[in-house]
Design a protein around this motif. Structure first.
Motif, PDB file in Angstrom:
ATOM      1  N   VAL A  68      59.035   6.568  45.380  1.00 50.34           N
ATOM      2  CA  VAL A  68      58.044   7.097  44.447  1.00 50.34           C
ATOM      3  C   VAL A  68      56.647   6.860  45.001  1.00 50.34           C
ATOM      4  O   VAL A  68      56.304   5.735  45.384  1.00 50.34           O
ATOM      5  N   VAL A  69      55.863   7.933  45.044  1.00 47.53           N
ATOM      6  CA  VAL A  69      54.447   7.845  45.401  1.00 47.53           C
ATOM      7  C   VAL A  69      53.660   8.304  44.182  1.00 47.53           C
ATOM      8  O   VAL A  69      53.745   9.467  43.781  1.00 47.53           O
ATOM      9  N   TRP A  70      52.930   7.376  43.584  1.00 51.03           N
ATOM     10  CA  TRP A  70      52.140   7.704  42.388  1.00 51.03           C
ATOM     11  C   TRP A  70      50.714   7.220  42.644  1.00 51.03           C
ATOM     12  O   TRP A  70      50.463   6.030  42.738  1.00 51.03           O
ATOM     13  N   ILE A  71      49.793   8.179  42.757  1.00 50.83           N
ATOM     14  CA  ILE A  71      48.443   7.896  43.252  1.00 50.83           C
ATOM     15  C   ILE A  71      47.441   7.845  42.094  1.00 50.83           C
ATOM     16  O   ILE A  71      47.312   8.806  41.341  1.00 50.83           O
ATOM     17  N   PRO A  72      46.708   6.737  41.970  1.00 55.46           N
ATOM     18  CA  PRO A  72      45.671   6.636  40.937  1.00 55.46           C
ATOM     19  C   PRO A  72      44.300   6.991  41.488  1.00 55.46           C
ATOM     20  O   PRO A  72      44.077   7.000  42.704  1.00 55.46           O
ATOM     21  N   GLY A  73      43.366   7.271  40.615  1.00 53.80           N
ATOM     22  CA  GLY A  73      41.997   7.539  41.052  1.00 53.80           C
ATOM     23  C   GLY A  73      41.061   7.734  39.880  1.00 53.80           C
ATOM     24  O   GLY A  73      41.467   7.709  38.712  1.00 53.80           O
ATOM     25  N   LEU A  74      39.794   7.925  40.203  1.00 59.32           N
ATOM     26  CA  LEU A  74      38.756   8.158  39.204  1.00 59.32           C
ATOM     27  C   LEU A  74      37.950   9.380  39.594  1.00 59.32           C
ATOM     28  O   LEU A  74      37.715   9.629  40.782  1.00 59.32           O
ATOM     29  N   ASP A  75      37.506  10.130  38.595  1.00 60.92           N
ATOM     30  CA  ASP A  75      36.687  11.313  38.839  1.00 60.92           C
ATOM     31  C   ASP A  75      35.236  11.007  38.470  1.00 60.92           C
ATOM     32  O   ASP A  75      34.960  10.364  37.448  1.00 60.92           O
TER      33      ASP A  75
ATOM     34  N   TRP B 122      53.848 -10.007  33.253  1.00 60.47           N
ATOM     35  CA  TRP B 122      54.824  -9.137  33.909  1.00 60.47           C
ATOM     36  C   TRP B 122      54.172  -8.189  34.918  1.00 60.47           C
ATOM     37  O   TRP B 122      54.759  -7.894  35.968  1.00 60.47           O
ATOM     38  N   TYR B 123      52.966  -7.706  34.630  1.00 59.53           N
ATOM     39  CA  TYR B 123      52.336  -6.788  35.587  1.00 59.53           C
ATOM     40  C   TYR B 123      52.065  -7.527  36.903  1.00 59.53           C
ATOM     41  O   TYR B 123      52.213  -6.954  37.997  1.00 59.53           O
ATOM     42  N   ASP B 124      51.718  -8.803  36.818  1.00 53.28           N
ATOM     43  CA  ASP B 124      51.507  -9.598  38.034  1.00 53.28           C
ATOM     44  C   ASP B 124      52.806  -9.711  38.837  1.00 53.28           C
ATOM     45  O   ASP B 124      52.790  -9.673  40.075  1.00 53.28           O
ATOM     46  N   VAL B 125      53.929  -9.857  38.123  1.00 48.79           N
ATOM     47  CA  VAL B 125      55.231  -9.925  38.804  1.00 48.79           C
ATOM     48  C   VAL B 125      55.505  -8.627  39.544  1.00 48.79           C
ATOM     49  O   VAL B 125      55.936  -8.626  40.714  1.00 48.79           O
ATOM     50  N   TRP B 126      55.248  -7.505  38.874  1.00 49.94           N
ATOM     51  CA  TRP B 126      55.513  -6.195  39.495  1.00 49.94           C
ATOM     52  C   TRP B 126      54.637  -5.996  40.741  1.00 49.94           C
ATOM     53  O   TRP B 126      55.118  -5.515  41.762  1.00 49.94           O
ATOM     54  N   GLU B 127      53.362  -6.363  40.620  1.00 47.47           N
ATOM     55  CA  GLU B 127      52.465  -6.209  41.769  1.00 47.47           C
ATOM     56  C   GLU B 127      52.846  -7.171  42.904  1.00 47.47           C
ATOM     57  O   GLU B 127      52.841  -6.785  44.084  1.00 47.47           O
ATOM     58  N   LYS B 128      53.143  -8.403  42.549  1.00 46.10           N
ATOM     59  CA  LYS B 128      53.480  -9.406  43.570  1.00 46.10           C
ATOM     60  C   LYS B 128      54.690  -8.973  44.383  1.00 46.10           C
ATOM     61  O   LYS B 128      54.748  -9.204  45.599  1.00 46.10           O
ATOM     62  N   ASN B 129      55.648  -8.339  43.735  1.00 48.48           N
ATOM     63  CA  ASN B 129      56.867  -7.895  44.425  1.00 48.48           C
ATOM     64  C   ASN B 129      56.740  -6.510  45.056  1.00 48.48           C
ATOM     65  O   ASN B 129      57.724  -5.969  45.549  1.00 48.48           O
ATOM     66  N   LYS B 130      55.517  -5.954  45.003  1.00 50.80           N
ATOM     67  CA  LYS B 130      55.211  -4.669  45.662  1.00 50.80           C
ATOM     68  C   LYS B 130      56.150  -3.553  45.202  1.00 50.80           C
ATOM     69  O   LYS B 130      56.603  -2.728  45.998  1.00 50.80           O
TER      70      LYS B 130
ATOM     71  N   PHE C 260      55.313  -1.092  43.385  1.00 53.41           N
ATOM     72  CA  PHE C 260      54.609   0.176  43.216  1.00 53.41           C
ATOM     73  C   PHE C 260      54.432   0.938  44.525  1.00 53.41           C
ATOM     74  O   PHE C 260      54.048   2.102  44.519  1.00 53.41           O
ATOM     75  N   THR C 261      54.663   0.255  45.636  1.00 53.04           N
ATOM     76  CA  THR C 261      54.514   0.937  46.921  1.00 53.04           C
ATOM     77  C   THR C 261      55.798   1.683  47.244  1.00 53.04           C
ATOM     78  O   THR C 261      56.888   1.312  46.804  1.00 53.04           O
ATOM     79  N   VAL C 262      55.663   2.725  48.035  1.00 55.94           N
ATOM     80  CA  VAL C 262      56.808   3.582  48.331  1.00 55.94           C
ATOM     81  C   VAL C 262      57.825   2.829  49.178  1.00 55.94           C
ATOM     82  O   VAL C 262      57.476   2.120  50.116  1.00 55.94           O
ATOM     83  N   LYS C 263      59.098   2.955  48.792  1.00 57.65           N
ATOM     84  CA  LYS C 263      60.188   2.325  49.538  1.00 57.65           C
ATOM     85  C   LYS C 263      60.999   3.420  50.238  1.00 57.65           C
ATOM     86  O   LYS C 263      61.365   4.410  49.620  1.00 57.65           O
ATOM     87  N   PRO C 264      61.267   3.268  51.536  1.00 62.51           N
ATOM     88  CA  PRO C 264      62.017   4.302  52.267  1.00 62.51           C
ATOM     89  C   PRO C 264      63.421   4.482  51.715  1.00 62.51           C
ATOM     90  O   PRO C 264      64.063   3.517  51.295  1.00 62.51           O
ATOM     91  N   SER C 265      63.884   5.715  51.700  1.00 62.01           N
ATOM     92  CA  SER C 265      65.217   6.031  51.188  1.00 62.01           C
ATOM     93  C   SER C 265      65.601   7.424  51.658  1.00 62.01           C
ATOM     94  O   SER C 265      64.736   8.244  51.992  1.00 62.01           O
TER      95      SER C 265
ATOM     96  N   TRP D 264      48.282   1.162  43.933  1.00 61.48           N
ATOM     97  CA  TRP D 264      46.845   0.897  44.013  1.00 61.48           C
ATOM     98  C   TRP D 264      46.319   0.979  45.439  1.00 61.48           C
ATOM     99  O   TRP D 264      45.113   1.148  45.650  1.00 61.48           O
ATOM    100  N   SER D 265      47.198   0.885  46.424  1.00 54.51           N
ATOM    101  CA  SER D 265      46.739   0.971  47.809  1.00 54.51           C
ATOM    102  C   SER D 265      46.261   2.372  48.166  1.00 54.51           C
ATOM    103  O   SER D 265      45.574   2.560  49.171  1.00 54.51           O
ATOM    104  N   LYS D 266      46.608   3.340  47.328  1.00 55.23           N
ATOM    105  CA  LYS D 266      46.197   4.732  47.584  1.00 55.23           C
ATOM    106  C   LYS D 266      45.101   5.197  46.608  1.00 55.23           C
ATOM    107  O   LYS D 266      44.851   6.389  46.472  1.00 55.23           O
ATOM    108  N   GLU D 267      44.466   4.259  45.950  1.00 54.14           N
ATOM    109  CA  GLU D 267      43.436   4.582  44.959  1.00 54.14           C
ATOM    110  C   GLU D 267      42.266   5.332  45.604  1.00 54.14           C
ATOM    111  O   GLU D 267      41.898   5.078  46.746  1.00 54.14           O
ATOM    112  N   TYR D 268      41.688   6.268  44.862  1.00 54.79           N
ATOM    113  CA  TYR D 268      40.564   7.061  45.373  1.00 54.79           C
ATOM    114  C   TYR D 268      39.498   7.232  44.295  1.00 54.79           C
ATOM    115  O   TYR D 268      39.749   7.025  43.107  1.00 54.79           O
TER     116      TYR D 268
END
Length: 935
Positions: free
Chosen positions: A102-109, A44-52, A54-59, A167-171
């Motif tokens: 929705v903009v949800w940004i992941p990263g590592l410290d 299922w996670y592959d389905v969610w990623e494949k359909n993009k 997680f990226t922000v959709k204009p609204s 994931w496109s905004k990962e830092y």
């Protein structure tokens, strides 16, 4: 009256069961009989990623903007991380389904101190390498290898938990781009006159050879003589004592007795201080006392900061190793003598004691004072021992020249932001601690003596006997400044220190969006909507994000702070490796045998992550907690469990057995879908012209649940949402409604079947959309299976494309009067079940519900299938009291003045059992009424 004979009842029961199981055998090939979390989660996670998704959709709707507090690269995610991920993911998915971008940004410290320490342990354990034996660049190369490995592991964990981050905004906080932003922040603060370099007292870890922040200092409180293990010492060190030392007055036989918990620092004593209003010592102020360990006289001074109730009321002033002493010494222009060096050893000020470890020197100093007749006594005493949270070393306060950030003005702005309601802290209980901490803030030491971290963009040239410091973005910029000021013939030196990790993490909200450049991300997504994290880092991270955000961008970095409590085990103890009650999220999701858990612990020890004593402790604890291993629960059950308790409480209790119960809840939902498929597949779905009262009731209950869940998530009360979902799906829908409609589906009444088809499928379709943000894998998998069969289900790859149910959509079904009437029915069901529970098979009695009120008689007959299904009894009838005749083989129970239960059975043992239970119920009710009257 009509009484069905026992033989007829058996034939009816057998026929009903035969029909029911005949129906259940249809369409089973593509619907597994039992919920299997691994199968459901697969792909299922592959389905969610494949359909993009997680990226922000204009609204046109307001954007939800969050960042995931970056996990440290020290290791893998623990349950505390899983809690944060789950909370934020529920919000992200809920807002998306409601049509919000929705903009949800992941990263590592990079986690400077923690990572460097763990790599040192790792290299020592696995390669026999000591940090001092290799060059800096080689050591850093090992860290980057470690980072790459842990990054992959952490990303896999996040994906397993269902984290719908972009994931496109990962830092990463040590990337080149991020480092440029850190440098810009440092330079900008300097330009704003908020940076200075000064020799001051800092928290020093002799083991780490570095200053550490306040958040990395733990305090160990003891009230009596206690032996404590200290890194670097073979024997345990005694703490919890106070020594009383005599200081003879000059030209007098009098002595001033001083109490101290740090006798090893006597070589740095520069005065004896008393309170100016302390009558015991007034006559001595201005005189001198003999300091036997220094062979000199030191003055007796008066200072109002002295606590007259501590010890004897007279204290020794050792300014180089105590914050209050340093302030007193500065105010009285006293000398400052360093007694303990960066290695934790006595300096040359200790004469013959030079080079001795500080706590070995403590014992020798006491012996010498005793030999000289100046040690009066040593007694038990309350002490708080500052310990490095990373190395467990005892923190030493030492004077060191470091970089500091002026914090008072920034703290005041942060206070005003909350006071003026521009910044909302949830729960509000933390507002007062926010005010208290920021009102008493000290300037922030941001220098660290590490190899791993952001290099401080500061350079110095030596002019005479002084170092003149230059802050610049690059070395070439610094050289230009230096040469224009001091001439061309100079040597430029780089500051070898690195920045505090909290400094680089404090700029994350705007750094990851492109600041200081005016990027599109910065324009569109700054400030963030929400910062969600644990309350334990409110001061050290969240407050600093607010302060630097306001100072460097002129705006708050976010509008809301949502703080969750500390994750604890089922006994209320904080989850900690030192206690041995830590559980891996993977083990809960996938399950693990006791041997597998033990092997994992041993591997962590072999890698240098776990100390030997922690390993032993955890191995013992795991045998007690999981003698049969950790049960496999799956992701959805873990997510539900993490948010089933109020996250706003200071403590959140986690119990693996509760997680297992939630796995059974997932299976309950799975079985409900299977039942609905079997009962209604191939039937036309349409809103009936005449809806049965049971279906009207369940749709009304659905309307209430939808409203409650939406309000709860909006208020960040996830536990209330889950409670409402569980009460509806598990109990109201599955335990009562589905049991009731079995009888209707087995009838030949087409209107009833149409009504039940509409009720079951509507409720289940809406419920799957309702649970999708909380249990995304189960919801998507079930919805996909059923959408292929039921035309009213949306044809979407995932519920992330579906709209979230709203209370407005289902308000037409709300009937609160009907709720109350059914509440009375459910009470009847509950009472009958309690009286007949445990009576099996053919021994189950016939039940007559005898009613006085004609309206209730008619109503209970309308809902008789609900009563039968809820009671798990087929032979239940409703009678009016005025024409009812009792059977001789019966026993009665007066439930209410209007309602009596009559239990009929040929088996006297069954009747006696029910009679005994009835008497007990009446007795308990009378006791409860008496207790209420007394209260």
């Amino acid at each position: 009256m009509n009484i069905v004979r026992r033989s007829d009842r058996l034939r009816i029961n057998f026929y009903c069961k035969y029909c029911y199981y005949t129906i259940l055998t249809k369409h089973v090939s593509d619907y597994p009989p039992v919920f299997q979390s691994k199968d459901v989660e697969n792909g299922w996670y592959d389905v969610w990623e494949k359909n993009k998704y997680f990226t922000v959709k204009p609204s046109d709707k307001e954007t939800l903007k969050m960042l995931l507090p970056p996990p440290n690269i020290t290791g893998t995610l623990h349950l505390g991380h899983a809690l944060t991920v789950t909370i934020q993911d529920i919000l992200a998915r809920w807002y998306r389904m409601k049509g919000h971008p929705v903009v949800w940004i992941p990263g590592l410290d990079h986690a400077g101190i923690a990572t460097q320490l763990i790599i040192e342990k790792h290299l020592s354990k696995t390669k026999g390498i000591v940090k001092s034996d290799i060059e800096k660049e080689q050591f850093l190369s090992y860290i980057w290898e470690w980072k790459d490995q842990k990054e992959n592991e952490i990303k896999s964990q996040l994906k397993a938990l269902g984290a719908s981050v972009d994931w496109s905004k990962e830092y990463f906080t040590m990337s080149k781009n991020y480092n440029d932003t850190v440098v810009e922040a440092f330079v900008t603060l300097n330009e704003k006159k908020l940076l200075y370099r000064k020799k001051n007292l800092v928290n020093w870890s002799p083991i780490l050879q570095s200053t550490i922040s306040d958040i990395e200092v733990d305090y160990m409180y003891i009230d009596k003589k206690t032996e404590v293990a200290v890194p670097g010492y073979k024997k345990k060190i005694t703490f919890g004592e106070i020594a009383y030392i005599a200081y003879p007055l000059k030209d007098s036989k009098d002595k001033i007795i001083v109490a101290t918990t740090r006798p090893e620092t006597v070589f740095g004593d520069v005065a004896i201080a008393v309170h100016p209003d302390d009558e015991r010592y007034g006559k001595y102020i201005g005189q001198n006392v003999w300091h036997t360990m220094r062979n000199t006289y030191i003055p007796v001074i008066a200072d109002p900061s002295v606590d007259r109730n501590f010890g004897t009321g007279a204290v020794k002033i050792t300014p180089a190793h105590d914050h209050l002493d340093y302030i007193i010494a500065t105010n009285h222009q006293l000398d400052v003598i360093d007694v303990i060096d960066k290695c934790g050893n006595i300096t040359e000020a200790g004469n013959l004691y030079e080079g001795l470890p500080r706590f070995i020197a403590r014992e020798k100093v006491l012996n010498e004072l005793s030999n000289r007749g100046l040690l009066q006594s040593v007694c038990d005493h309350n002490v708080s021992i500052p310990r490095c949270s990373r190395s467990r070393d005892i923190i030493e306060y030492i004077l060191k020249e470091q970089w500091f950030v002026k914090s008072k003005s920034m703290a005041q702005k942060a206070i005003e932001a909350v006071e003026q309601n521009h910044l909302n802290i949830v729960p509000s209980i933390h507002k007062q601690t926010w005010y208290d901490w920021l009102n008493n803030i000290r300037d922030w030491c941001i220098s660290r003596q590490l190899w791993w971290g952001h290099s401080i963009p500061a350079y110095y040239v030596t002019v005479g006997d002084k170092a003149e410091w230059i802050i610049a973005r690059t070395e070439s910029d610094a050289r230009l400044i230096a040469e224009s000021t001091y001439g061309c013939n100079l040597e430029l030196h780089k500051d070898q220190d690195v920045l505090d990790t909290w400094f680089s993490s404090a700029i994350i909200p705007f750094a990851v969006l492109g600041w200081p450049k005016k990027t599109e991300d910065f324009k569109n997504y700054y400030p963030l909507t929400l910062m969600e994290t644990g309350y334990d880092i409110l001061f050290f991270w969240v407050s600093r994000m607010v302060m630097l955000g306001l100072e460097l961008t002129g705006r708050l970095p976010f509008n809301e702070i949502l703080l969750h409590g500390m994750l604890c085990d089922s006994h209320g103890k904080k989850m900690s490796k030192s206690i041995g009650n830590v559980i891996s999220p993977e083990n809960i999701i996938n399950g693990a045998t006791l041997d597998e858990v033990s092997i994992q612990m041993e591997e962590n020890h072999n890698m240098g992550i776990l100390e030997k004593k922690e390993l032993r402790r955890m191995l013992v604890a795991n045998k007690k907690m999981f003698p049969n291993g950790v049960p496999q629960c799956g992701v959805d059950a873990l997510r539900v469990t993490l948010c089933s308790h109020n996250i706003k409480n200071l403590k959140i209790h986690f119990d693996v057995m509760e997680c297992q119960a939630n796995k059974f809840f997932c299976n309950k939902i799975w079985q409900a879908g299977r039942f609905i498929l079997f009962m209604t597949n191939g039937r036309e779905y349409q809103e009936p012209k005449s809806m049965s009262i049971i279906d009207r009731w369940i749709l009304s209950q659905l309307s209430l649940m939808v409203s409650t869940v939406n309000n709860a998530i909006m208020q960040r009360d996830f536990h209330q949402a889950i409670t409402s979902i569980r009460e509806f799906l598990h109990y109201t829908f599955c335990d009562y409604y589905l049991e009731a409609v079995k009888h209707g589906f087995q009838s030949n009444n087409s209107e009833i079947i149409t009504s039940h088809t509409y009720g079951t499928r509507t409720c289940f379709e809406v419920s799957l959309r309702i649970i999708a943000p909380i249990m995304p894998y189960l919801a998507d998998d079930l919805y996909k299976r059923l959408s292929d069969k039921f035309t009213e289900f949306l044809s979407v790859p995932s519920l992330m494309e579906a709209p979230y149910p709203t209370s407005e959509e289902f308000s037409k079904w709300a009937d609160y009067r009907l709720h109350k009437r059914f509440d009375a029915v459910l009470m009847i069901v509950s009472e009958i079940r309690s009286l007949t529970g445990g009576i099996k098979g053919i021994q189950k009695p016939m039940v007559h519900i005898v009613i006085s009120n004609p309206d209730n008689f008619n109503f209970y007959n309308e809902v008789i299938n609900l009563i039968k299904g809820g009671c798990r009894l087929h032979n239940i009838c409703v009678f009016q009291k005025h024409n009812y005749m009792h059977d001789e083989n019966s026993t009665c129970f007066q439930f209410t003045p209007d309602c009596t239960f009559v239990f009929i059975s040929q088996d006297s043992a069954v009747l006696n059992t029910i009679k005994e239970r009835s008497i007990k119920r009446v007795s308990n009710d009378e006791s409860n009424l008496k207790l209420q009257d007394e209260m």
